[in-house]
Design a protein around this motif. Structure first.
Motif, PDB file in Angstrom:
ATOM      1  N   SER A   1      34.824 -38.666 -19.762  1.00  0.00           N
ATOM      2  CA  SER A   1      35.792 -39.760 -19.657  1.00  0.00           C
ATOM      3  C   SER A   1      37.024 -39.405 -18.838  1.00  0.00           C
ATOM      4  CB  SER A   1      36.222 -40.222 -21.063  1.00  0.00           C
ATOM      5  OG  SER A   1      35.112 -40.586 -21.847  1.00  0.00           O
ATOM      6  N   PRO A   2      36.848 -39.004 -17.578  1.00  0.00           N
ATOM      7  CA  PRO A   2      38.010 -38.637 -16.758  1.00  0.00           C
ATOM      8  C   PRO A   2      38.790 -39.875 -16.330  1.00  0.00           C
ATOM      9  CG  PRO A   2      36.047 -38.654 -15.405  1.00  0.00           C
ATOM     10  CD  PRO A   2      35.586 -38.893 -16.826  1.00  0.00           C
ATOM     11  N   PRO A   3      40.068 -39.712 -16.007  1.00  0.00           N
ATOM     12  CA  PRO A   3      40.838 -40.840 -15.474  1.00  0.00           C
ATOM     13  C   PRO A   3      40.399 -41.118 -14.040  1.00  0.00           C
ATOM     14  CG  PRO A   3      42.128 -38.828 -15.342  1.00  0.00           C
ATOM     15  CD  PRO A   3      40.874 -38.477 -16.089  1.00  0.00           C
ATOM     16  N   ALA A   4      40.728 -42.294 -13.543  1.00  0.00           N
ATOM     17  CA  ALA A   4      40.494 -42.583 -12.131  1.00  0.00           C
ATOM     18  C   ALA A   4      41.492 -41.765 -11.310  1.00  0.00           C
ATOM     19  CB  ALA A   4      40.674 -44.073 -11.856  1.00  0.00           C
ATOM     20  N   VAL A   5      41.070 -41.310 -10.143  1.00  0.00           N
ATOM     21  CA  VAL A   5      41.934 -40.495  -9.283  1.00  0.00           C
ATOM     22  C   VAL A   5      42.096 -41.165  -7.928  1.00  0.00           C
ATOM     23  CG1 VAL A   5      42.220 -38.295  -8.089  1.00  0.00           C
ATOM     24  CG2 VAL A   5      41.278 -38.339 -10.417  1.00  0.00           C
ATOM     25  N   VAL A   6      43.341 -41.360  -7.522  1.00  0.00           N
ATOM     26  CA  VAL A   6      43.647 -41.834  -6.172  1.00  0.00           C
ATOM     27  C   VAL A   6      44.302 -40.682  -5.429  1.00  0.00           C
ATOM     28  CG1 VAL A   6      44.963 -43.435  -4.743  1.00  0.00           C
ATOM     29  CG2 VAL A   6      43.956 -44.228  -6.899  1.00  0.00           C
TER      30      VAL A   6
ATOM     31  N   MET B   1      46.576 -24.720  -7.423  1.00  0.00           N
ATOM     32  CA  MET B   1      45.297 -25.431  -7.343  1.00  0.00           C
ATOM     33  C   MET B   1      45.508 -26.712  -6.555  1.00  0.00           C
ATOM     34  SD  MET B   1      42.914 -27.084 -10.388  1.00  0.00           S
ATOM     35  CE  MET B   1      42.423 -25.509 -11.095  1.00  0.00           C
ATOM     36  N   ASP B   2      44.714 -26.923  -5.495  1.00  0.00           N
ATOM     37  CA  ASP B   2      44.922 -28.130  -4.691  1.00  0.00           C
ATOM     38  C   ASP B   2      44.335 -29.353  -5.373  1.00  0.00           C
ATOM     39  OD1 ASP B   2      42.160 -28.400  -4.055  1.00  0.00           O
ATOM     40  OD2 ASP B   2      42.368 -27.250  -2.208  1.00  0.00           O
ATOM     41  N   GLY B   3      44.633 -30.513  -4.804  1.00  0.00           N
ATOM     42  CA  GLY B   3      44.227 -31.760  -5.440  1.00  0.00           C
ATOM     43  C   GLY B   3      42.734 -32.005  -5.446  1.00  0.00           C
ATOM     44  N   LEU B   4      42.026 -31.480  -4.453  1.00  0.00           N
ATOM     45  CA  LEU B   4      40.579 -31.681  -4.401  1.00  0.00           C
ATOM     46  C   LEU B   4      39.880 -30.892  -5.501  1.00  0.00           C
ATOM     47  CD1 LEU B   4      39.980 -31.611  -0.537  1.00  0.00           C
ATOM     48  CD2 LEU B   4      40.260 -33.589  -2.037  1.00  0.00           C
ATOM     49  N   GLU B   5      40.315 -29.660  -5.697  1.00  0.00           N
ATOM     50  CA  GLU B   5      39.737 -28.848  -6.776  1.00  0.00           C
ATOM     51  C   GLU B   5      40.073 -29.454  -8.136  1.00  0.00           C
ATOM     52  OE1 GLU B   5      39.750 -24.264  -8.557  1.00  0.00           O
ATOM     53  OE2 GLU B   5      40.852 -24.747  -6.725  1.00  0.00           O
ATOM     54  N   ALA B   6      41.305 -29.908  -8.293  1.00  0.00           N
ATOM     55  CA  ALA B   6      41.717 -30.512  -9.564  1.00  0.00           C
ATOM     56  C   ALA B   6      40.909 -31.775  -9.849  1.00  0.00           C
ATOM     57  CB  ALA B   6      43.211 -30.842  -9.532  1.00  0.00           C
ATOM     58  N   THR B   7      40.668 -32.567  -8.817  1.00  0.00           N
ATOM     59  CA  THR B   7      39.866 -33.783  -8.981  1.00  0.00           C
ATOM     60  C   THR B   7      38.451 -33.442  -9.407  1.00  0.00           C
ATOM     61  OG1 THR B   7      41.179 -34.978  -7.327  1.00  0.00           O
ATOM     62  CG2 THR B   7      38.979 -35.832  -7.789  1.00  0.00           C
ATOM     63  N   GLN B   8      37.898 -32.407  -8.779  1.00  0.00           N
ATOM     64  CA  GLN B   8      36.543 -31.989  -9.128  1.00  0.00           C
ATOM     65  C   GLN B   8      36.461 -31.524 -10.576  1.00  0.00           C
ATOM     66  OE1 GLN B   8      34.976 -28.934  -6.547  1.00  0.00           O
ATOM     67  NE2 GLN B   8      32.908 -29.721  -6.785  1.00  0.00           N
ATOM     68  N   VAL B   9      37.451 -30.771 -11.008  1.00  0.00           N
ATOM     69  CA  VAL B   9      37.475 -30.305 -12.399  1.00  0.00           C
ATOM     70  C   VAL B   9      37.590 -31.496 -13.356  1.00  0.00           C
ATOM     71  CG1 VAL B   9      38.776 -28.999 -14.116  1.00  0.00           C
ATOM     72  CG2 VAL B   9      38.437 -28.042 -11.835  1.00  0.00           C
TER      73      VAL B   9
ATOM     74  N   ARG C   1      32.141 -45.013  -7.365  1.00  0.00           N
ATOM     75  CA  ARG C   1      31.513 -46.112  -6.643  1.00  0.00           C
ATOM     76  C   ARG C   1      31.380 -45.819  -5.148  1.00  0.00           C
ATOM     77  NH1 ARG C   1      32.464 -51.175  -9.752  1.00  0.00           N
ATOM     78  NH2 ARG C   1      32.305 -52.367  -7.819  1.00  0.00           N
ATOM     79  N   VAL C   2      32.316 -45.051  -4.610  1.00  0.00           N
ATOM     80  CA  VAL C   2      32.247 -44.742  -3.186  1.00  0.00           C
ATOM     81  C   VAL C   2      30.975 -43.961  -2.880  1.00  0.00           C
ATOM     82  CG1 VAL C   2      33.396 -43.640  -1.247  1.00  0.00           C
ATOM     83  CG2 VAL C   2      34.759 -44.707  -3.037  1.00  0.00           C
ATOM     84  N   GLN C   3      30.630 -43.017  -3.739  1.00  0.00           N
ATOM     85  CA  GLN C   3      29.409 -42.245  -3.534  1.00  0.00           C
ATOM     86  C   GLN C   3      28.175 -43.131  -3.651  1.00  0.00           C
ATOM     87  OE1 GLN C   3      29.496 -38.886  -6.179  1.00  0.00           O
ATOM     88  NE2 GLN C   3      31.299 -37.982  -5.208  1.00  0.00           N
ATOM     89  N   VAL C   4      28.190 -44.092  -4.572  1.00  0.00           N
ATOM     90  CA  VAL C   4      27.084 -45.047  -4.678  1.00  0.00           C
ATOM     91  C   VAL C   4      26.969 -45.843  -3.376  1.00  0.00           C
ATOM     92  CG1 VAL C   4      26.236 -47.123  -5.846  1.00  0.00           C
ATOM     93  CG2 VAL C   4      27.239 -45.265  -7.193  1.00  0.00           C
ATOM     94  N   ALA C   5      28.097 -46.304  -2.876  1.00  0.00           N
ATOM     95  CA  ALA C   5      28.102 -47.079  -1.627  1.00  0.00           C
ATOM     96  C   ALA C   5      27.539 -46.272  -0.473  1.00  0.00           C
ATOM     97  CB  ALA C   5      29.525 -47.535  -1.305  1.00  0.00           C
ATOM     98  N   MET C   6      27.843 -44.978  -0.424  1.00  0.00           N
ATOM     99  CA  MET C   6      27.338 -44.128   0.653  1.00  0.00           C
ATOM    100  C   MET C   6      25.816 -43.992   0.584  1.00  0.00           C
ATOM    101  SD  MET C   6      30.341 -41.212   0.770  1.00  0.00           S
ATOM    102  CE  MET C   6      29.575 -40.274   2.095  1.00  0.00           C
ATOM    103  N   VAL C   7      25.268 -43.903  -0.631  1.00  0.00           N
ATOM    104  CA  VAL C   7      23.810 -43.832  -0.779  1.00  0.00           C
ATOM    105  C   VAL C   7      23.167 -45.120  -0.267  1.00  0.00           C
ATOM    106  CG1 VAL C   7      21.903 -43.652  -2.418  1.00  0.00           C
ATOM    107  CG2 VAL C   7      23.933 -42.234  -2.735  1.00  0.00           C
TER     108      VAL C   7
ATOM    109  N   VAL D   1      35.980 -37.713  -1.590  1.00  0.00           N
ATOM    110  CA  VAL D   1      34.906 -38.543  -2.146  1.00  0.00           C
ATOM    111  C   VAL D   1      33.908 -37.672  -2.901  1.00  0.00           C
ATOM    112  CG1 VAL D   1      32.951 -40.025  -1.564  1.00  0.00           C
ATOM    113  CG2 VAL D   1      35.156 -40.367  -0.438  1.00  0.00           C
ATOM    114  N   ALA D   2      33.544 -36.527  -2.298  1.00  0.00           N
ATOM    115  CA  ALA D   2      32.592 -35.628  -2.952  1.00  0.00           C
ATOM    116  C   ALA D   2      33.154 -35.074  -4.252  1.00  0.00           C
ATOM    117  CB  ALA D   2      32.233 -34.481  -2.004  1.00  0.00           C
ATOM    118  N   ALA D   3      34.464 -34.860  -4.293  1.00  0.00           N
ATOM    119  CA  ALA D   3      35.099 -34.323  -5.507  1.00  0.00           C
ATOM    120  C   ALA D   3      35.151 -35.355  -6.625  1.00  0.00           C
ATOM    121  CB  ALA D   3      36.510 -33.831  -5.190  1.00  0.00           C
ATOM    122  N   GLY D   4      35.017 -36.630  -6.266  1.00  0.00           N
ATOM    123  CA  GLY D   4      35.028 -37.673  -7.290  1.00  0.00           C
ATOM    124  C   GLY D   4      36.204 -38.622  -7.230  1.00  0.00           C
ATOM    125  N   ALA D   5      37.001 -38.552  -6.145  1.00  0.00           N
ATOM    126  CA  ALA D   5      38.154 -39.449  -6.038  1.00  0.00           C
ATOM    127  C   ALA D   5      37.699 -40.907  -5.966  1.00  0.00           C
ATOM    128  CB  ALA D   5      38.977 -39.104  -4.797  1.00  0.00           C
ATOM    129  N   ASP D   6      38.430 -41.769  -6.662  1.00  0.00           N
ATOM    130  CA  ASP D   6      38.111 -43.199  -6.670  1.00  0.00           C
ATOM    131  C   ASP D   6      38.863 -43.945  -5.586  1.00  0.00           C
ATOM    132  OD1 ASP D   6      36.619 -43.468  -9.457  1.00  0.00           O
ATOM    133  OD2 ASP D   6      38.323 -42.136  -9.735  1.00  0.00           O
TER     134      ASP D   6
END
Length: 216
Positions: free
Chosen positions: A74-79, A60-68, A203-209, A94-99
């Motif tokens: 209460s997920p952890p922050a992801v870099v 499982m790649d990191g983008l899919e794991a981040t999305q899950v 927050r990145v997704q908020v900034a994009m909006v 960013v779309a997957a939810g990475a911080d």
């Protein structure tokens, strides 16, 4: 103490990160995983505050794991920490939810700083990732993008919109608190409501909006 989980299929990278982070008095590496699926199990076991996540991994790649992860409560922050800075990787992260999004050749001090930043509830993007997002904003249809984003922001109160604009400017919670004369807990509450109302995962997704709406 900030609890950190390392998810990377290269044991040498994990060892280097463990060594680097082990010298920080406020950071603790609580676990390691060699792929995204194992990383999800490690998150459930160790409950880290921050996950350093590679992109290209087996199983499982990191983008899919981040999305899950971000579909869970209460997920952890992801870099996302990767050797690749292609526009598609940045946008998908960013779309997957990475911080945060950093390259593996980022200076150690900046990686440590990014961990502290996302643990505090802020976002962190490398300069190349920021350029990719700006390129994306400039490349799509301005009128349709602006109209859609503006419609999304109508659900916000006046104060929430002020906080959203500050997030769009890249301000941290403490900087927003200072500028709007609010307490940091109040800012965190507003940011949490922004994420819910705008259906964003970070927050990145908020900034994009906000950028799409032309407010920054």
């Amino acid at each position: 103490m900030i609890r950190v989980l390392l998810v990377d299929d290269d044991p040498l990278v994990r060892s280097a990160l463990t060594l680097m982070l082990g010298g920080q008095s406020d950071l603790e590496v609580v676990g390691e995983a060699a792929d995204g699926e194992e990383g999800l199990a490690q998150v459930a076991q160790h409950e880290p505050d921050v996950v350093l996540m590679d992109i290209r991994m087996p199983v499982m790649d990191g983008l899919e794991a981040t999305q899950v992860l971000h579909s869970r409560p209460s997920p952890p922050a992801v870099v996302v920490l990767t050797t690749f800075d292609a526009d598609d990787h940045v946008l998908r992260a960013v779309a997957a939810g990475a911080d945060g999004f950093l390259l593996k050749d980022t200076a150690p001090a900046d990686i440590v700083g990014a961990i502290r930043t996302v643990a505090a509830g802020d976002a962190m993007l490398s300069p190349s990732a920021t350029r990719s997002l700006v390129s994306r904003l400039r490349g799509s249809s301005p009128s349709a993008r602006t109209s859609t984003a503006a419609d999304r922001l109508t659900v916000l109160t006046e104060r929430e919109l002020e906080v959203a604009v500050c997030v769009g400017r890249g301000l941290s919670n403490s900087e927003i608190a200072s500028e709007l004369y609010l307490s940091i807990p109040t800012v965190k509450s507003h940011v949490s409501r922004l994420l819910t109302k705008l259906e964003c995962t970070n927050r990145v997704q908020v900034a994009m909006v906000v950028h799409d709406a032309g407010l920054v």
